[in-house]
Scaffold this active site. Structure first.
Site, mmCIF file in Angstrom:
data_model
loop_
_atom_site.group_PDB
_atom_site.id
_atom_site.type_symbol
_atom_site.label_atom_id
_atom_site.label_comp_id
_atom_site.label_asym_id
_atom_site.label_seq_id
_atom_site.Cartn_x
_atom_site.Cartn_y
_atom_site.Cartn_z
ATOM 1 N N VAL A 168 100.723 80.346 107.678
ATOM 2 C CA VAL A 168 99.204 79.816 108.461
ATOM 3 C C VAL A 168 98.209 80.107 108.817
ATOM 4 C CG1 VAL A 168 98.570 77.987 109.906
ATOM 5 C CG2 VAL A 168 101.334 77.845 109.937
ATOM 6 N N ASP B 7 103.042 80.871 112.835
ATOM 7 C CA ASP B 7 103.207 82.012 111.997
ATOM 8 C C ASP B 7 101.989 82.656 110.739
ATOM 9 O OD1 ASP B 7 104.947 83.582 110.196
ATOM 10 O OD2 ASP B 7 106.735 82.781 110.238
ATOM 11 N N HIS B 8 102.052 83.780 111.353
ATOM 12 C CA HIS B 8 100.454 84.181 109.921
ATOM 13 C C HIS B 8 101.321 84.420 108.434
ATOM 14 C CE1 HIS B 8 96.188 84.838 110.003
ATOM 15 N NE2 HIS B 8 96.524 86.122 110.702
ATOM 16 N N ARG B 9 102.191 84.631 107.753
ATOM 17 C CA ARG B 9 102.851 84.672 107.158
ATOM 18 C C ARG B 9 102.499 83.097 106.169
ATOM 19 N NH1 ARG B 9 108.846 86.426 108.459
ATOM 20 N NH2 ARG B 9 108.614 84.347 108.703
ATOM 21 N N PRO C 82 104.545 86.934 112.431
ATOM 22 C CA PRO C 82 103.791 87.235 113.097
ATOM 23 C C PRO C 82 102.933 86.631 113.920
ATOM 24 C CG PRO C 82 103.548 87.465 110.658
ATOM 25 C CD PRO C 82 104.803 87.203 111.114
#
Length: 452
Positions: free
Chosen positions: A428, A424-426, A250
């Protein structure tokens, strides 16, 4: 497969197929162990394969331009005292073709001279025909009369050379490949190398001049309504990697405008420094150092997501996107955190040259931890880059140009750029992403902070 047949090897990273770019030998040629016999193109690089055998080339089992799977025999070499593989008679050829036609595996006999090249089941063929292994071997043809076929087999077989190699132009194979990719006729290029050898810069300069000329003349109308480009090699690898990254990680993106005036002044001083003589220096070098510095303060942006754990790397394999005639590649400088500014500049320059020459090896592009894409060289202000697969952060450096900027309450002309970054929002979160990009921006605004 016999002991004298050489199967296409896996040249690294678990690659499953490769394209035959250019044969360096032909039937009848003598070869030695470790002599380069063929140049292949994998999904990542051009690779020269050495012969594991000593002897005489008996047959080339695949043609130039064909894509074959790893493990497929590509050449047969016979040792001293071994007889050459006899050429088929006309009757044998007709019988074999008739059987093959009924099985639907080869084209009709009249297509034997179409030059379609070798193919594997499932890959299709050039020109709509599939040739038998005997017909596709370089330098070996099928005739209508048995005596002629036997005479051809017994006579010395001249080495077939590409048209480019038959010319008197002095140029190394990577330069010829570059010229082909850029649609440059080497015979028209003035070589500036030793003895008139054509260099990479000569080819690029000629291509740029030709591009300008085409832009000021009436363009030719295309002969077809559309072009169809096979998806293979680097383009196939890029597509697979980008789809995997875009639909598994994501993405979240942030942007910041930066006053890069002092970076431009710093770059100017480095170019004038004797310590950097002969080394390419650009704002990208300062950006690289800025990102490495910011990684120390925000280590999670230098990570890998594995579904079961987050691996935070305490080293920086610094990747940079390089546009080449073969497509976009991302080599990385290993352990960049340990390099001085000069060493980092040299490493980036060497990898860039290797990439443009099409000589990157799989290891040069493996195990990257964070990447920069310099879209500013194309005049772009900013963008939303897609993460390099396996990484959680990528920064885009936009064009640097003079703009009005408020300094101490006054509007002044300053060199300004826009930094864009995707994460990568998983792994960061927004605050970490913002702090990291702000740290990078602080170095661009004041490179002297690198001395702290």
């Amino acid at each position: 497969m016999t002991a004298s047949e050489f199967p296409l090897p896996d040249v690294g990273e678990g690659l499953t197929e490769a394209e035959i770019v250019e044969w360096k030998v032909a039937p009848g040629d003598a070869v030695a162990v470790n002599q380069v016999i063929v140049e292949i193109e994998t999904a990542k690089s051009l690779v020269e394969l050495p012969s594991p055998f000593e002897g005489t080339v008996d047959e080339l089992l695949v043609g130039e331009g064909d894509t074959v799977e790893v493990g497929t025999p590509i050449i047969r070499v016979r040792g001293a005292g071994e007889a050459a593989t006899p050429a088929p008679t006309a009757a044998q050829t007709e019988t074999a073709d008739a059987v093959a036609d009924t099985q639907g595996t080869v084209a009709a006999a009249e297509g034997a001279d179409s030059g379609s090249g070798a193919v594997l089941v499932g890959y299709g063929s050039k020109g709509g025909h599939v040739a038998s292994r005997r017909r596709r071997a370089a330098g070996v043809g099928v005739t209508d009369h048995a005596p002629q076929a036997e005479a051809a087999a017994a006579a010395p077989k001249p080495r077939s050379l590409p048209v480019a190699d038959a010319s008197p132009v002095l140029a190394k194979p990577p330069i010829r490949k570059l010229a082909k990719d850029l649609d440059v006729n080497l015979a028209e290029v003035i070589g500036t190398g030793i003895g008139g050898e054509v260099t990479r810069d000569d080819v690029i300069r000629h291509a740029q001049q030709a591009s300008v000329f085409r832009n000021i003349t009436t363009p030719e109308q295309p002969t077809a309504r559309e072009d169809r480009i096979p998806v293979k090699g680097v383009r196939k690898a890029i597509a697979a990697g980008m789809v995997r990254s875009a639909f598994s990680a994501p993405h979240v993106s942030v942007f910041v405008d930066v006053d890069a005036t002092r970076t431009m002044e710093f770059v100017k001083r480095l170019k004038a420094s004797p310590d950097f003589a002969g080394i390419k220096v650009s704002p990208l070098l300062v950006m690289a150092k800025a990102m490495i510095w910011a990684v120390r303060r925000n280590p999670t942006v230098n990570s890998t997501w594995t579904d079961t754990e987050i691996i935070v790397h305490h080293f920086v394999n610094f990747g940079f996107a390089a546009a080449t005639p073969r497509g976009l590649v991302v080599p990385n400088v290993k352990n960049a955190q340990d390099l001085s500014l000069r060493e980092l500049a040299q490493a980036i320059e060497q990898l860039t040259i290797t990439a443009r020459d099409g000589k990157l090896q799989p290891a040069d592009m493996a195990d990257g931890t964070i990447t920069i894409t310099n879209i500013g060289v194309f005049g772009m202000d900013t963008g939303t880059p897609i993460l390099n697969p396996g990484e959680v952060a990528i920064v885009a450096l936009g064009t640097i140009k003079q703009k009005p900027w408020v300094v101490d309450g006054e509007v002044r002309p300053r060199f300004v750029t826009t930094l864009g970054a995707s994460f990568d929002h998983r792994v960061v979160d927004g605050d970490v992403a913002s702090r990291f990009l702000a740290d990078v921006a602080s170095i661009i605004e004041e490179p002297a902070l690198l001395l702290d």
